[in-house]
Design an enzyme around this catalytic site. Structure first.
Site, PDB file in Angstrom:
ATOM      1  CG  HIS A  86      -2.599   1.773   1.677  1.00  0.00           C
ATOM      2  ND1 HIS A  86      -3.973   2.200   1.228  1.00  0.00           N
ATOM      3  CD2 HIS A  86      -2.809   0.851   2.089  1.00  0.00           C
ATOM      4  CE1 HIS A  86      -4.388   1.420   0.909  1.00  0.00           C
ATOM      5  NE2 HIS A  86      -3.881   0.379   1.325  1.00  0.00           N
ATOM      6  CD  GLU A 153      -3.570   5.893   3.438  1.00  0.00           C
ATOM      7  OE1 GLU A 153      -2.591   6.031   2.858  1.00  0.00           O
ATOM      8  OE2 GLU A 153      -4.482   5.511   2.692  1.00  0.00           O
TER       9      GLU A 153
END
Length: 265
Positions: A86, A153
């Site tokens: 992500h 992330e």
């Protein structure tokens, strides 16, 4: 773009990372209005992209975990690593996202998460530490299949320059991805032991039957300490396998000896 929900607006479609069928809409970590940014879709696994990912995971991994939420454990020798990539926040996250209760494999998931974070310098934590989520891909991968599941992330913004990606994000994360590949067979066990670094074999060229010397540094300290401290251990043994991996039929261990005569550090 899916125009079925909140049609003809900038918030069309479902949030795919809230649409997975494991604990879908369970815990207040998604939106129920079609115009919510975190809209979870019309039902568990309603979106074709999610159906494809779930089918892929179910086709490639057996159900290794005792079913249940939040309880239920994978065996220590469960296989497989699932990574969901992500942007953004520079985090390494693992289940659960829908409850602060740790999983029954929390110790092993934390250990591997801290290993990943040592390589990329990101902050390691249980997923709910960012904010509550439900129906997510990593909760499905772990909850339904029992694989070690993580979200990376990446970076510091949703959309970053290609130069930033190539010159900063890729080199920052490549070693963590390679480590995932190295431990994929037993991710709940292998990261808890030492890494073998600086392995050398001398001489470099030999004839059949010639003796060789194998040396390595065994290190059990390479964990992130940004969110708690991982216990490290003294090395108590080391072995070399030639031609066959340790788990292959016929593999024979060759014991190594510590260079100072003591297994104590």
């Amino acid at each position: 773009v899916d125009n079925n929900y909140c049609a003809n607006t900038s918030n069309r479609g479902a949030d795919l990372n809230r649409n997975f069928s494991f604990q879908w809409n369970c815990c207040g970590g998604s939106g129920s209005n079609g115009c919510d940014e975190t809209y979870h879709g019309s039902g568990p696994g309603s979106e074709p992209e999610v159906q494809a990912l779930q089918s892929y995971l179910q086709a490639n991994f057996p159900p290794q975990r005792v079913a249940g939420f939040p309880g239920g454990a994978s065996p220590a020798d469960a296989t497989g690593v699932y990574l969901d990539i992500h942007s953004y926040s520079q985090l390494v996250l693992w289940p659960w996202g829908g409850t602060g209760t740790p999983t029954d494999n929390a110790t092993a998931l934390t250990t591997l998460g801290r290993r990943f974070a040592w390589f990329n310098g990101y902050f390691p934590e249980q997923s709910i530490g960012l904010y509550p989520t439900d129906g997510t891909t990593v909760d499905f991968a772990y909850g339904d299949r029992g694989v070690a599941a993580y979200t990376f992330e990446l970076g510091t913004d949703f959309f970053q320059a290609c130069s930033t990606f190539e010159n900063a994000i890729v080199p920052t994360n490549l070693q963590a991805l390679r480590y995932a590949a190295r431990v994929v067979r037993t991710p709940f066990m292998t990261p808890g032991g030492p890494e073998a670094l600086a392995v050398t074999v001398l001489p470099a060229v030999i004839a059949p039957g010639d003796p060789v010397t194998v040396t390595a540094t065994l290190d059990d300290t390479r964990f992130s300490s940004d969110n708690g401290t991982e216990p490290v251990q003294a090395i108590t043994a080391a072995e070399v396998y030639v031609d066959l991996a340790p788990w292959e039929l016929g593999a024979t261990a060759v014991a190594l000896t510590p260079d100072d005569g003591l297994w104590n550090s």
